[in-house]
Scaffold this motif. Structure first.
Motif: not given
Length: 985
Positions: A16-18, A22-25, A107-114
C-alpha cells in the motif's frame, strides 16, 4: 498460520505504501476521514487477540489421567468447532487483519500527504527545535547543520531579512506574549493565512551556501525546546524518482518520510535572540494530558543528550582528527549521537562491515538493563529483603530492567533497535507473568507487526528490517545449536584430559562457535543487505569476529560505566572515556591498515537484488510458513529453481545487450557514461597496437564537463574523491572490474604548460579543470585501465599522476599514460562490430575552445541507452529522447544498412562545431549514409546547431540532464516522453 498471517500483514502494508507513493490519490477520501489511525490500531489489536484466543481455544487439550477421559470429552473447553467453521473463522479474522493493516498504511500515507510542503516559498517563521541535530556546523570542515524542527507563525518574505530584523521580531513577539492587554502583534499573526499552519521540517545550513558563517556558527548552541525566529526557504521533499540522480543511490525521500518530515528548510538568517520560555513553561505546567507530560519528559532527556555532546565537543579544534573521531565514536556508542563522525570514519566502518556497531543496538540497552536490575536486586537483598514477600525477585529485576531499558532507549533517540529491545523485555515478561504458551520467535513477530501498525513508515527504515531479522536469525541459530552444545557437554572428553587441554578445547570450541555464528549471520543477512544498500563488504565476515567481542565486552561496558559515573563525578567519567577513546583510536588504525592492504582492496560485493527476487524467496518458503501437512514442501523446488534462473538471467542481461549507461555524478554539468559491449573472443585493433581480449565484453568510461565557457554557472561542489568513489561503486554494481579505456572529452589546462594566461581564459577554474583527470588517476588505483584518452594537451600528466599517488599514499598500482583525444583517433575490434573514434579535438591549435573531443561509437547492433538507477541497477530506466521525423526519400543503402552510430557530444564553445564544419563536414556526409540510425547524446547547454544536426543526419536526440536541446526545437522533432518538468529551465 501464525507466520503466514504476520507476513501477509507486513507485505500488505508495504504494498500500500509503495502504490500510494507512486500513484496520485485524492487527499479527501470519505472513508479515511472517518477512520482514525489510533482507533484502527486498537481495532487491529482486538482482532489479533480474538484470533489468538480462537486458536488457543481450539487447540487439543492434554489429559494425563485416564480417569478423566469421559469428563474431559464433555467439558466445554474441549468442544471442537467443525473443520469448515473453524477455518472459515480463522480466514475471516486473518483477512480482516490484512485489510485493516492495509487501511492503516493508507491512513498514514494520507495524513503525511495533508501535512507535506507542496511549493517552494521563503518565509519568516518561529522555529522550535526538536531533539538534537544530525550534524554540527563547522566551516573549517565544510560540515553543515541538519536539525529536525517544527515551524509555525509563517509569514511570506517580501524582502530579505537580516539577523537584526529577526531580533526585532523576537522582541515584539515576547513583548506581546507577556502583555495580555495588548494583542496587536498576535492579531497581526491571526490575520495571516499561514499562521495556523505547522510543518515538521529538516533545517539545513551549509558553509558553502552562505557568507554569514559567524551567525550560523551559533546554531550549534541551540538546545532541544529552544524557540527563535528564522528566515527560511521551504522546499518540498524530493520524490523517489529523483533519487535516481543520486550517485550513491540513497533515497533521501524515503529516509525523510520515515522520520515524518514534511519538507526541507534552508536557513537564510537566524535571530540572535531566542524567545523567552518562562511563560511557555508555565503554560506547560497547566497541561494535564499524557502527551504533554511525555513531550516534556522527552525534551528533558534530549537536553541531557545535548549537554553530553557539548561536553565531548569542548576543545574540539585543539585535537587531531584521529582523536576527534575516536571521541565521536565513543559518544555515538553511548547516546547514538553520530553528529561528530565525519564521512571518512563512516566509510571506514562501512568498508570493514561494522557500521551496525555505531548504532545503539539491543546489546547496549540489554547490558545496561541487566546491570541496573542486578544492582537493585543486590541492594534489596542486603537492605530490604522483606519486599520479596510481596513481589518475587524476578519481577523486581524485571520492572527495573524495563524502566532502565525504556529510559535509555529514549536517551538514545528511541531508534528501532533500542525500542525493539525495550518492548521485547516488556513482552517476554508479560508472557512469563501470564504463563502463556508463546515462543520468543512469535513474540518477536508480534512486536514487528505492532510497531508497523503504530507507524507504517517504519517499514521504510533499514534499521527495522536488519534489527528484527538479525534477532530472528540469532534465535534460530541458538535453537539449532542448543542440541549440539548439550551433546558436547554430555561427552566424556573432559574426563580423560588435563586441565590445560580442557581449557584449550573449550577455547577452540568457543572460537569455532563464534565463527559459525558470524558466517551464519553474514550469509543470511547478505540478500537483505544487498537489497537495502546495493553492496556488502566482504571484510565484515573477518572484522566482526573480533570487533563484536571488543565492542560488546570491553568498549560498550566501559562506555556505559563512564556514563553512570558522569552523573556522580565527571572527572572519573572523563578518565574512563579517555581509555575508551584510546581503544577506539587503535581499532581505527588497525582497520585502516587491514583495509589498505593491496591484495585485499576489492572488499565490496555488488550483486543486483530487488524486491521481486526476495518475493520469490518468500514464495519458495511458503510451505514452511503454513501448518505442517497443508502443502507439500516439495512445492518449494520449482520456485527455488526459477529463482536461480532469474538471478542468472538478470546477471547475464547486464552484459549480453550492448548498453550505454548514463551514470549520475551529483553535478548537472559533469557527465559520466559507461559503454558495455559484448564480444566473443575478438581481437582489438587501433592505430598503434593489437591485443586480444580475454573477456567476453569490453567496457569504456566517458567523462566530460559541459559547463559553457561563455556563460556563468554555479561552481561545482563535486570533488575528485566523491566522483571516483561513486564511479567505483557504480562500476562494481554493473560487474565491471576492468576498463578497456577511459575517455575524458573535456580539456584540462592544468595538464599543459604550453599556454599563457591569455590563452587559458576559456577555463572556468583550475579546480574544475583538474577534477576529471584527478578522478581518472584515482580510478586507476582501484581497477585496471588499459587506455586513457585525454582531450587537449596533456604533457604534464605524468607529474600530475605521480603527485596524486603521493597525496593518496598509493604504491600498489602502475601508472597509465595519457593519449591525446584528437580528431580522427580510432579504436576498434577486428571484426568491425564496434569502433570508437574522435570527431573533434584539435589540440595543435593554441585555443582551448577547440580542444573538446566529441566521440562517435559505431556498432553493428544498436546500443540501448539507459539512465542508471543507483538504488536498483536492475531497474535502470530508458532515457527520454526526441526523434526527428525521417524523410520519406531515403537512399536504399541507407535503409538497408545495419550499422548504428551513437555520438557523445562535448562542446563548451561554438568554435568546436565551426571548426568541424570547415574541416570534416564533407566526410561526415558520406559517413552518415552508412548508418541506419544516428543517435546524439549531449548536454542541453551544448553549442550544437541546427545545421550540424542536419549534416550529421541525426535521428534521435538525448540529453544528459533530460532537458530539450535548444537547436532541436526548430526541427521536425517528435517528443518521445520528455518530462514536462524537464522542459522548464
Amino acid at each position: 498460520m501464525y507466520w503466514l498471517v504476520g507476513s501477509l500483514v507486513i507485505i500488505a502494508m508495504m504494498g500500500v505504501l509503495a502504490v500510494a507513493d507512486n500513484v496520485a490519490m485524492p487527499i479527501d477520501m470519505p472513508l479515511l476521514n472517518v477512520v482514525s489511525a489510533t482507533g484502527l490500531l486498537w481495532l487491529l489489536v482486538i482482532f489479533t487477540i480474538i484470533l489468538l484466543s480462537a486458536t488457543q481455544l481450539n487447540s487439543p487439550s492434554v489429559n494425563t489421567q485416564s480417569t478423566n477421559k469421559t469428563r474431559s470429552v464433555s467439558s466445554p473447553n474441549d468442544v471442537k468447532l467443525s473443520l469448515f467453521s473453524k477455518y472459515f473463522l480463522f480466514g475471516l479474522l486473518a483477512i480482516g487483519l490484512v485489510v485493516g493493516s492495509a487501511l492503516q498504511a493508507l491512513v498514514a500515507h494520507q495524513q503525511a500527504e495533508t501535512t507535506k510542503i507542496t511549493d517552494s516559498i521563503r518565509v519568516q517563521a518561529l522555529v522550535r527545535i526538536e531533539g538534537i541535530s544530525d550534524s554540527v556546523y563547522d566551516a573549517s570542515t565544510d560540515s553543515g547543520y541538519r536539525q529536525v524542527a517544527v515551524v509555525t507563525h509563517l509569514m511570506p518574505l517580501v524582502a530579505e531579512l537580516t539577523p537584526q530584523d529577526l531580533a526585532d521580531s523576537t522582541r515584539n513577539y515576547s513583548k506581546e506574549e507577556n502583555n495580555s492587554l495588548s494583542k496587536s502583534y498576535s492579531d497581526n499573526f491571526e490575520k495571516k493565512p499561514n499562521n495556523h499552519i505547522e510543518y515538521r521540517v529538516l533545517l539545513n545550513a551549509y558553509p558553502k551556501n552562505t557568507s554569514n558563517n559567524d551567525s550560523f556558527s551559533n546554531l550549534n548552541d541551540l538546545q532541544p525546546g529552544d524557540e527563535l525566529f528564522m528566515s527560511l526557504a521551504l522546499v518540498p521533499l524530493s520524490t523517489s524518482k529523483q533519487a535516481i540522480s543520486n550517485p550513491s543511490g540513497f533515497d533521501g525521500y524515503r529516509w525523510l518520510r520515515g522520520r515524518h518530515i514534511d519538507g526541507v528548510a534552508n536557513i537564510l538568517a537566524v535571530s540572535p535572540l531566542s524567545v523567552s520560555k518562562s511563560n511557555n513553561d508555565e503554560a506547560l505546567q497547566q497541561a494535564s494530558t499524557s502527551d504533554s507530560y511525555f513531550q516534556r519528559f522527552r525534551t528533558r532527556i534530549d537536553i541531557g543528550r545535548w549537554q553530553l555532546r557539548d561536553h565531548f565537543y569542548r576543545d574540539w579544534p585543539a585535537q587531531t582528527t584521529a582523536e576527534q573521531q575516536a571521541r565521536a565514536v565513543t559518544l555515538s556508542l553511548l547516546t547514538g549521537d553520530r553528529s561528530l563522525i565525519n564521512r571518512d570514519t563512516k566509510d571506514l566502518y562501512q568498508l570493514a562491515g561494522i557500521s551496525h556497531l555505531l548504532a545503539i543496538s539491543g546489546t547496549h540497552v540489554l547490558f545496561l538493563a541487566i546491570v541496573l536490575g542486578g544492582a537493585v536486586v543486590l541492594l534489596f537483598n542486603r537492605l530490604c529483603p522483606v519486599v520479596y514477600r510481596y513481589m518475587p525477585r524476578w519481577q523486581v529485576r524485571w520492572w527495573v530492567m524495563i524502566g532502565a531499558a525504556f529510559i535509555y532507549a529514549l536517551f538514545t533517540g528511541f531508534d528501532v533497535p533500542a525500542a525493539r529491545t525495550a518492548w521485547m523485555l516488556l513482552a517476554i515478561g508479560l508472557v512469563r507473568l501470564t504463563l502463556l504458551p508463546i515462543s520468543t520467535m512469535r513474540v518477536l513477530l508480534a512486536l514487528a507487526v505492532l510497531m508497523a501498525w503504530q507507524d507504517p513508515y517504519v517499514l521504510w527504515q533499514a534499521g527495522y528490517w536488519l534489527s528484527f531479522i538479525a534477532v530472528a536469525l540469532l534465535l534460530k541459530y541458538e535453537d539449532t545449536s542448543y542440541q549440539h552444545t548439550t551433546e558436547a557437554l554430555r561427552s566424556s572428553y573432559d574426563e580423560h584430559r588435563s586441565k590445560g587441554d580442557r581449557v584449550l578445547y573449550h577455547a577452540l570450541r568457543a572460537g569455532r562457535r563464534m565463527f559459525k555464528l558470524q558466517f551464519w549471520l553474514f550469509l543470511t543477512l547478505l540478500p537483505i543487505t544487498l537489497l537495502l544498500f546495493g553492496k556488502a563488504s566482504l571484510w565484515g565476515l573477518i572484522v566482526n569476529l573480533f570487533a563484536i567481542g571488543l565492542f560488546g565486552w570491553v568498549i560498550v561496558p566501559l562506555n556505559l560505566l563512564a556514563g553512570l559515573f558522569y552523573l556522580l563525578s565527571p572527572t572519573i567519567a572523563d578518565s574512563i572515556w579517555s581509555l575508551v577513546s584510546a581503544i577506539v583510536g587503535n581499532l581505527h588504525e588497525l582497520i585502516g591498515w587491514l583495509t589498505s592492504l593491496p591484495a585485499l582492496t576489492d572488499a565490496w560485493l555488488y550483486t543486483p537484488v530487488n524486491m521481486a527476487i526476495l518475493l520469490m524467496v518468500l514464495l519458495s518458503i511458503v510451505p514452511w510458513l503454513l501448518p505442517r501437512g497443508l502443502l507439500s514442501r516439495w512445492l518449494a523446488l520449482p520456485p527455488l529453481t526459477l529463482l536461480m534462473m532469474t538471478v542468472y538471467a538478470n546477471q547475464q542481461s547486464l552484459v549480453t545487450v550492448p548498453t550505454l549507461y548514463i551514470l549520475p555524478t551529483g553535478d548537472p554539468y559533469i557527465s559520466a557514461a559507461l559503454l558495455q559491449f559484448p564480444l566473443h573472443n575478438q581481437s582489438v585493433s587501433n592505430s598503434k597496437d593489437r591485443s586480444s581480449l580475454a573477456k567476453d565484453n569490453t567496457s569504456w568510461l566517458f567523462l566530460a564537463d559541459h559547463r559553457p565557457t561563455a556563460t556563468q554557472t554555479m561552481p561545482s561542489n563535486l570533488t575528485a574523491d566523491k566522483l571516483s568513489v561513486s564511479l567505483e561503486q557504480q562500476l562494481g554494481s554493473l560487474s565491471v572490474d576492468k576498463l578497456e579505456g577511459i575517455i575524458v572529452q573535456s580539456s584540462s589546462t592544468v595538464l599543459t604548460d604550453t599556454l599563457n594566461a591569455s590563452e587559458q581564459n576559456m577555463v572556468v577554474s583550475a579546480k574544475n579543470s583538474e577534477l576529471l583527470p584527478l578522478a581518472v588517476a584515482q580510478l586507476n588505483q582501484q581497477l585496471p585501465v588499459s587506455q586513457y584518452w585525454q582531450a587537449g594537451r596533456s604533457e604534464r600528466w605524468s607529474a600530475f599522476q605521480q603527485a596524486s599517488k603521493i597525496a593518496a599514499q598509493s604504491k600498489g598500482k602502475t601508472n597509465i599514460s595519457a593519449q591525446g583525444c584528437e580528431q580522427g583517433k580510432t579504436w576498434q575490434v577486428a571484426s568491425g562490430d564496434l569502433s570508437i573514434q574522435a570527431m573533434t579535438g584539435w589540440s595543435e591549435i593554441g585555443d582551448t575552445s577547440v580542444w573538446d573531443c566529441t566521440i562517435a561509437i559505431d556498432s553493428s547492433v544498436p546500443i540501448q541507452v539507459l539512465r542508471y538507477n543507483a538504488a536498483d541497477p536492475l531497474k535502470s530506466l530508458s532515457v527520454n529522447s526526441q526523434t526527428k521525423i525521417a524523410d520519406n526519400q531515403l537512399d536504399t543503402d541507407h535503409k538497408n544498412s545495419s550499422l548504428s552510430r551513437l555520438v557523445l557530444d562535448t562542446d563548451t564553445h561554438p568554435r568546436v562545431w565551426q571548426m568541424w564544419s570547415l574541416l570534416c563536414s564533407a566526410d561526415s556526409n558520406n559517413d552518415s549514409m552508412r548508418f541506419k540510425n544516428i543517435t546524439w547524446l549531449g548536454h542541453s547547454a551544448s553549442q550544437m546547431t541546427t545545421d550540424v544536426i542536419s549534416r550529421q543526419s541525426i535521428n534521435d536526440i538525448i540529453t544528459y540532464d533530460d532537458k530539450p536541446l535548444e537547436a532541436s526545437l526548430s526541427l521536425n522533432i517528435m517528443d518521445n516522453g520528455v518530462d514536462a518538468e524537464a522542459m522548464s529551465p
